[in-house]
Scaffold this motif. Structure first.
Motif, PDB file in Angstrom:
ATOM      1  N   GLY A 160       0.812  -1.209   0.000  1.00  0.00           N
ATOM      2  CA  GLY A 160       0.000   0.000   0.000  1.00  0.00           C
ATOM      3  C   GLY A 160       0.842   1.254   0.000  1.00  0.00           C
ATOM      4  N   THR A 161       1.960   1.233   0.736  1.00  0.00           N
ATOM      5  CA  THR A 161       2.868   2.382   0.742  1.00  0.00           C
ATOM      6  C   THR A 161       3.462   2.622  -0.639  1.00  0.00           C
ATOM      7  N   PHE A 162       3.906   1.556  -1.291  1.00  0.00           N
ATOM      8  CA  PHE A 162       4.442   1.670  -2.652  1.00  0.00           C
ATOM      9  C   PHE A 162       3.382   2.198  -3.617  1.00  0.00           C
ATOM     10  N   LEU A 163       2.178   1.653  -3.521  1.00  0.00           N
ATOM     11  CA  LEU A 163       1.107   2.068  -4.426  1.00  0.00           C
ATOM     12  C   LEU A 163       0.770   3.546  -4.252  1.00  0.00           C
ATOM     13  N   MET A 164       0.642   3.994  -3.001  1.00  0.00           N
ATOM     14  CA  MET A 164       0.289   5.389  -2.766  1.00  0.00           C
ATOM     15  C   MET A 164       1.444   6.326  -3.113  1.00  0.00           C
ATOM     16  N   ARG A 165       2.669   5.879  -2.927  1.00  0.00           N
ATOM     17  CA  ARG A 165       3.815   6.709  -3.351  1.00  0.00           C
ATOM     18  C   ARG A 165       3.745   6.955  -4.853  1.00  0.00           C
ATOM     19  N   GLN A 166       3.501   5.888  -5.614  1.00  0.00           N
ATOM     20  CA  GLN A 166       3.389   6.055  -7.060  1.00  0.00           C
ATOM     21  C   GLN A 166       2.213   6.963  -7.411  1.00  0.00           C
ATOM     22  N   TYR A 167       1.152   6.850  -6.664  1.00  0.00           N
ATOM     23  CA  TYR A 167      -0.026   7.671  -6.932  1.00  0.00           C
ATOM     24  C   TYR A 167       0.271   9.141  -6.692  1.00  0.00           C
ATOM     25  N   PHE A 168       0.943   9.435  -5.572  1.00  0.00           N
ATOM     26  CA  PHE A 168       1.268  10.832  -5.269  1.00  0.00           C
ATOM     27  C   PHE A 168       2.308  11.394  -6.235  1.00  0.00           C
ATOM     28  N   LEU A 169       3.245  10.552  -6.682  1.00  0.00           N
ATOM     29  CA  LEU A 169       4.226  11.008  -7.653  1.00  0.00           C
ATOM     30  C   LEU A 169       3.573  11.398  -8.967  1.00  0.00           C
ATOM     31  N   TRP A 187       1.333  19.063   6.563  1.00  0.00           N
ATOM     32  CA  TRP A 187       0.124  18.327   6.958  1.00  0.00           C
ATOM     33  C   TRP A 187      -1.121  18.926   6.309  1.00  0.00           C
ATOM     34  N   ARG A 188      -1.222  20.257   6.316  1.00  0.00           N
ATOM     35  CA  ARG A 188      -2.383  20.906   5.700  1.00  0.00           C
ATOM     36  C   ARG A 188      -2.407  20.663   4.198  1.00  0.00           C
ATOM     37  N   THR A 189      -1.241  20.673   3.570  1.00  0.00           N
ATOM     38  CA  THR A 189      -1.174  20.402   2.131  1.00  0.00           C
ATOM     39  C   THR A 189      -1.652  18.987   1.821  1.00  0.00           C
ATOM     40  N   PHE A 190      -1.216  18.042   2.652  1.00  0.00           N
ATOM     41  CA  PHE A 190      -1.648  16.662   2.446  1.00  0.00           C
ATOM     42  C   PHE A 190      -3.151  16.534   2.667  1.00  0.00           C
ATOM     43  N   ARG A 191      -3.642  17.066   3.775  1.00  0.00           N
ATOM     44  CA  ARG A 191      -5.039  16.864   4.147  1.00  0.00           C
ATOM     45  C   ARG A 191      -6.007  17.572   3.204  1.00  0.00           C
ATOM     46  N   SER A 192      -5.652  18.785   2.776  1.00  0.00           N
ATOM     47  CA  SER A 192      -6.595  19.589   2.000  1.00  0.00           C
ATOM     48  C   SER A 192      -6.410  19.482   0.491  1.00  0.00           C
ATOM     49  N   VAL A 193      -5.208  19.126   0.046  1.00  0.00           N
ATOM     50  CA  VAL A 193      -4.932  19.130  -1.394  1.00  0.00           C
ATOM     51  C   VAL A 193      -4.782  17.713  -1.946  1.00  0.00           C
ATOM     52  N   TYR A 194      -3.803  16.986  -1.414  1.00  0.00           N
ATOM     53  CA  TYR A 194      -3.455  15.705  -2.026  1.00  0.00           C
ATOM     54  C   TYR A 194      -4.368  14.552  -1.595  1.00  0.00           C
ATOM     55  N   ALA A 195      -4.769  14.504  -0.328  1.00  0.00           N
ATOM     56  CA  ALA A 195      -5.590  13.382   0.149  1.00  0.00           C
ATOM     57  C   ALA A 195      -6.905  13.261  -0.614  1.00  0.00           C
ATOM     58  N   PRO A 196      -7.651  14.367  -0.851  1.00  0.00           N
ATOM     59  CA  PRO A 196      -8.887  14.213  -1.637  1.00  0.00           C
ATOM     60  C   PRO A 196      -8.642  13.692  -3.049  1.00  0.00           C
ATOM     61  N   LEU A 197      -7.535  14.123  -3.669  1.00  0.00           N
ATOM     62  CA  LEU A 197      -7.229  13.645  -5.010  1.00  0.00           C
ATOM     63  C   LEU A 197      -6.797  12.185  -5.024  1.00  0.00           C
ATOM     64  N   ALA A 198      -6.316  11.700  -3.872  1.00  0.00           N
ATOM     65  CA  ALA A 198      -5.818  10.330  -3.789  1.00  0.00           C
ATOM     66  C   ALA A 198      -6.898   9.341  -3.382  1.00  0.00           C
ATOM     67  N   PRO A 200      -9.172   7.626  -5.057  1.00  0.00           N
ATOM     68  CA  PRO A 200      -9.201   6.348  -5.796  1.00  0.00           C
ATOM     69  C   PRO A 200      -8.066   5.405  -5.393  1.00  0.00           C
ATOM     70  N   GLY A 201      -6.873   5.963  -5.174  1.00  0.00           N
ATOM     71  CA  GLY A 201      -5.766   5.116  -4.736  1.00  0.00           C
ATOM     72  C   GLY A 201      -6.000   4.529  -3.365  1.00  0.00           C
ATOM     73  N   LEU A 202      -6.558   5.322  -2.448  1.00  0.00           N
ATOM     74  CA  LEU A 202      -6.879   4.812  -1.118  1.00  0.00           C
ATOM     75  C   LEU A 202      -7.966   3.745  -1.198  1.00  0.00           C
ATOM     76  N   ALA A 203      -8.891   3.907  -2.141  1.00  0.00           N
ATOM     77  CA  ALA A 203      -9.924   2.886  -2.332  1.00  0.00           C
ATOM     78  C   ALA A 203      -9.314   1.559  -2.765  1.00  0.00           C
ATOM     79  N   ILE A 204      -8.276   1.627  -3.602  1.00  0.00           N
ATOM     80  CA  ILE A 204      -7.580   0.396  -4.008  1.00  0.00           C
ATOM     81  C   ILE A 204      -7.018  -0.315  -2.789  1.00  0.00           C
ATOM     82  N   VAL A 205      -6.320   0.448  -1.942  1.00  0.00           N
ATOM     83  CA  VAL A 205      -5.718  -0.138  -0.746  1.00  0.00           C
ATOM     84  C   VAL A 205      -6.789  -0.779   0.128  1.00  0.00           C
ATOM     85  N   GLY A 206      -7.918  -0.081   0.299  1.00  0.00           N
ATOM     86  CA  GLY A 206      -8.985  -0.612   1.137  1.00  0.00           C
ATOM     87  C   GLY A 206      -9.599  -1.881   0.576  1.00  0.00           C
ATOM     88  N   VAL A 207      -9.869  -1.901  -0.730  1.00  0.00           N
ATOM     89  CA  VAL A 207     -10.489  -3.082  -1.352  1.00  0.00           C
ATOM     90  C   VAL A 207      -9.554  -4.284  -1.287  1.00  0.00           C
TER      91      VAL A 207
END
Length: 284
Positions: A160-169, A187-198, A200-207
């Protein structure tokens, strides 16, 4: 170019789609065949389960085997334990993979590359190698034979770490730079900008986490000893006694019941799974 060559080219072009369809049909048959046979056999009577030659469609479909499963094991308790364990693990892996993937993709710190290599190296270590140290640590914390003992050690996920790293890159750096110019911290950049865009990638990890840990057998077998803490795959093992009496339909009915939640999660999550994996492989 001769007429024969043109005709041959058109013939190959016309056969190519049919060849792909035929190949996919064979793969689908090999994949779904055992599932269809399992469902079919679970609807047979014990005597009919061993008919020769076997028939795909039961002559007298019956749900008696499913009633037998509920009579022999506490399916509701086992399903509740599995749902609790699997759901919390999936949520935990989404959090840890998102944070770790963002750190390795967007933050700069010492030994970042060696640490990421170390994380990937853990994927090559079999679970059987680490289960004894994990058991001893959990025992020292009085977490053996508890559901927490199954949940907490499964939170870290190297894949999951590898997958999300590729997603954020694959996301534009301009978004983060614009947020930082406005005064946002990491932290604010991650929470407000990148996390919402990620998402679908987080959904992959969860599924993927849900489907893997729903069917997990080895860790519960080692860490759980009380029946009230058994997960569904571990609890259904008691049905194997039916094989001695010929009631294989009861065993396969239990298998079908255990497949339903995992199949439902996969069907619901297959679109973000497909889109997220495709996006993760594209590094803009």
């Amino acid at each position: 170019m001769s007429q024969a060559t043109l005709s041959s080219g058109r013939l190959r072009h016309g056969l190519a789609p049919w060849a792909r369809i035929a190949g996919l049909a064979v793969c689908a048959l090999l994949t779904l065949g055992p599932v269809v046979w399992t469902v079919s056999t679970s609807l047979r009577t014990p005597a009919e389960a061993f008919d020769l030659p076997p028939s795909l469609i039961p002559a007298n479909p019956s749900t008696e085997a499913y009633r037998g499963v509920f009579d022999q094991v506490d399916v509701w308790l086992l399903a509740l334990n599995s749902m609790l364990v699997t759901g919390l693990i999936a949520a935990g892996q989404m959090i840890t993979a998102g944070l770790a993937g963002y750190a390795f993709a967007r933050l700069e710190f010492r030994f970042k590359k060696p640490l990421f290599g170390l994380v990937l190296a853990t994927m090559m270590v079999p679970l059987q190698v680490t289960i004894v140290p994990v058991f001893l640590v959990l025992k020292s914390m009085s977490l053996t034979d508890t559901l927490l003992g199954l949940i907490i050690p499964a939170f870290p996920t190297a894949f999951g770490t590898f997958l999300m790293r590729q997603y954020f890159l694959g996301m534009p750096k301009d978004l983060g730079e614009a947020a930082m110019l406005d005064g946002a911290g990491p932290w604010r950049t991650f929470r407000s900008v990148y996390a919402p865009l990620a998402a679908p990638g987080l959904a992959i990890v969860g599924v993927l986490a849900f489907n893997y840990h729903w069917n997990e057998f080895f860790r519960p077998l080692i860490l759980e000893t009380s029946g009230q803490n058994y997960t569904l795959p571990l609890g259904l093992v008691s049905l194997q006694g039916n094989l001695g009496t010929g009631s294989i339909s009861v065993v396969l009915a239990g298998v079908v019941l255990s497949m339903i939640p995992a199949v439902a999660v996969f069907v619901v999550g297959q679109r973000p799974l497909r889109e997220g994996i495709t996006s993760a492989g594209v590094n803009r």
